[in-house]
Design an enzyme around this catalytic site. Structure first.
Site, PDB file in Angstrom:
ATOM      1  N   SER A  55     -17.954  -7.966   0.469  1.00 17.94           N
ATOM      2  CA  SER A  55     -17.669  -9.268  -0.093  1.00 17.94           C
ATOM      3  C   SER A  55     -18.654  -9.696  -1.195  1.00 17.94           C
ATOM      4  O   SER A  55     -18.501 -10.773  -1.785  1.00 17.94           O
ATOM      5  CB  SER A  55     -17.695 -10.324   1.009  1.00 17.94           C
ATOM      6  OG  SER A  55     -18.945 -10.355   1.670  1.00 17.94           O
ATOM      7  N   SER A  57     -20.753  -5.373   3.398  1.00 14.52           N
ATOM      8  CA  SER A  57     -20.614  -6.142   2.159  1.00 14.52           C
ATOM      9  C   SER A  57     -21.771  -6.034   1.187  1.00 14.52           C
ATOM     10  O   SER A  57     -21.700  -6.580   0.081  1.00 14.52           O
ATOM     11  CB  SER A  57     -20.361  -7.616   2.485  1.00 14.52           C
ATOM     12  OG  SER A  57     -19.120  -7.767   3.121  1.00 14.52           O
ATOM     13  N   LYS A 101     -25.021 -15.023  -4.335  1.00 14.87           N
ATOM     14  CA  LYS A 101     -23.665 -14.932  -3.809  1.00 14.87           C
ATOM     15  C   LYS A 101     -23.301 -16.268  -3.169  1.00 14.87           C
ATOM     16  O   LYS A 101     -24.105 -16.866  -2.446  1.00 14.87           O
ATOM     17  CB  LYS A 101     -23.596 -13.803  -2.785  1.00 14.87           C
ATOM     18  CG  LYS A 101     -22.246 -13.618  -2.115  1.00 14.87           C
ATOM     19  CD  LYS A 101     -22.347 -12.504  -1.086  1.00 14.87           C
ATOM     20  CE  LYS A 101     -21.057 -12.301  -0.328  1.00 14.87           C
ATOM     21  NZ  LYS A 101     -21.167 -11.234   0.698  1.00 14.87           N
TER      22      LYS A 101
END
Length: 492
Positions: A158, A182, A82
């Site tokens: 996220s 997230s 990520k």
């Protein structure tokens, strides 16, 4: 090996590589082909690192030939990072912000170092909202990531880019982090397993030790429980100088995931406790998911009890979380200003990030510390509920509603502030555990009438990922999900 490798998890692929049954370079090339096939449909990978990944895969090819991979669980397994917090020297790091469009990492973060040591071959970076500030993945810089189950809907955030590529079968697991849900939110939206570990279990160093006074957590999203467990074995434990230090687990989490959990006492709630958010009734389908999971746990021999949600009531939970998250946003901006050598302006960031930043500038030190202390008091209340009642886990929805459509949280000038209320409703069951520090996991045990995954969340005692992994392993055996494939999938 067969052409379609998407049915195997990371541990299985690592074992094939270690045994010489699968060449790590060929496995990487297979994964690259799937990224190139799937990413135009989902917009999940924003940077590719193919040349560097081939260098690493060649390294593992040599290690296998030399017989030096017995203790490398994910040997040669492709992996995605990520694009938030995780630093990989020489790779871009944007964190969804246009001011960082040309930034390149100079170091490996400790977590990435441990991931690479476990054998993972990092071949790209995944999309994230600006500074991880939203539960959907729609940054202006890179555009929206779409859900492989239905491209009109969000994969969550996220860590939405990572979750989308795992759900689409491109990689078996991918990096994720969690500042308000997230890891768990995209796991719920994409039909994956997502464990948020206990505060301090995974390191944030060497650049950070404590973000937002402990609301930020690192781990992965996976298709199987055992991959998550083995990854936490590989990365867990404090780094030198870390502000938090937990007792080491009694045994490996991978071993725990295969152990009989015994008869657990599990409470469950089907509505929000007072003060967690103004909306107290989740969508009926999310309630159905919890009731189904409660029934399943009862059939597995556990003591399951419906709890009055107001046992966990709080005067103003958003008012406790808000100053922490606002201050975290301000800290991130100040950090990046120092890194890029200039002050960031209104034009450098999105409207929502600017709003968070401005709210942080209005908070004085006493308000911030009061929010920290309030969260700590509430954490003790929660801990005593487990201890005094003999509870092992609390079951609830992961999200208040099924996965929303892309664009659902875009601010409407005619309804100022409504976007934030909608977000808080969406994540009302997840962000609390960023404050309390407890481990919490989302499990994909239900589907909506529209064919979208719906997750349920189990929160455990502080420091007790072991019990959650034992429970998760048992539930996964009883109701498997890893074989389910969304319409957008690399094997289709």
């Amino acid at each position: 090996m067969q052409d379609d490798l998407s049915g195997y998890d990371g541990l299985a692929l690592g074992e094939f590589v270690r045994k010489g049954e699968l060449d790590p370079v060929e496995l990487l090339d297979h994964t690259i082909g799937n990224i190139e096939k799937i990413n135009p449909l989902l917009n999940a990978v924003i940077h590719t690192m193919y040349d560097e990944a081939r260098r690493v895969a060649e390294h593992w090819r040599g290690e296998v030939a030399a017989g030096r991979t017995a203790d490398v669980p994910f040997c040669g397994v492709p992996f995605l990072l990520k694009d938030l917090l995780a630093e990989y020297a020489g790779a871009p790091l944007n964190e969804g912000c246009r001011a960082l469009a040309n930034y390149v990492s100079r170091i490996d973060s400790e977590l990435v170092r441990r991931q690479r040591q476990a054998g993972l071959v990092i071949c790209g970076k995944t999309n994230t909202p600006e500074f991880g500030g939203a539960p959907v993945t729609e940054p202006e810089l890179h555009g929206a990531t779409l859900n492989p189950w239905n491209i009109e809907h969000t994969p969550g955030g996220s860590s939405g880019g990572s979750a989308a590529m795992v759900a689409a079968g491109v990689v078996p697991l991918a990096h994720a982090n969690d500042g308000g849900g997230s890891i768990r939110i995209p796991a719920a939206c994409c039909g994956l397993f997502g464990m948020k570990p206990t505060r301090g279990r995974n390191p944030l160093g060497p650049l950070f030790g404590d973000l937002g006074s402990g609301i930020i957590y690192e781990h992965v999203v996976t298709r199987t429980v055992r991959d998550s467990a083995a990854m936490l074995d590989a990365t867990g434990g404090p780094d030198i100088g870390d502000p938090y230090s937990l007792a080491p687990p009694e045994r490996s989490y991978l071993e725990e995931a295969g152990r009989d959990p015994g008869r657990l006492k599990i409470g469950f709630i089907t509505r929000l406790p007072s003060g967690w958010h103004e909306t107290t009734t989740p969508d009926r389908q999310c309630i159905d998911a919890v009731e189904h999971a409660a029934h399943l746990c009862g059939n597995l021999g556990h003591e399951v009890e419906l709890i009055d949600a107001d046992v966990f009531a709080h005067p103003d939970m958003p008012g406790t979380f808000g100053p922490r998250f606002s201050a975290f946003t301000a800290h991130v901006i100040a950090y990046w200003e120092a890194e890029i050598g200039r002050e960031m302006t209104r034009d450098d960031m999105e409207d929502s990030t600017w709003d968070w930043y401005q709210s942080a500038r209005a908070i004085h030190a006493g308000q911030y510390l009061r929010a920290v202390e309030d969260a700590q008091r509430y954490s003790r209340r929660m801990a005593y509920w487990y201890a005094d009642g003999g509870y092992d886990a609390l079951l609830m929805p992961t999200l208040s509603v099924p996965p929303v459509r892309v664009g659902a949280f875009v601010p409407d000038p005619d309804k100022p502030g409504q976007w934030l209320l909608d977000i808080l409703n969406f994540v009302a069951f997840t962000y609390v555990y960023n404050l309390t520090g407890q481990p919490a996991m989302s499990m994909p045990l239900h589907m909506s009438t529209d064919g979208l995954p719906i997750g349920v969340q189990f929160a455990g005692r502080f420091g007790d990922e072991a019990t959650l992994f034992r429970l998760a392993g048992q539930i996964e055996t009883a109701q498997p999900w890893a074989h389910k494939r969304p319409p957008v999938h690399c094997a289709n």
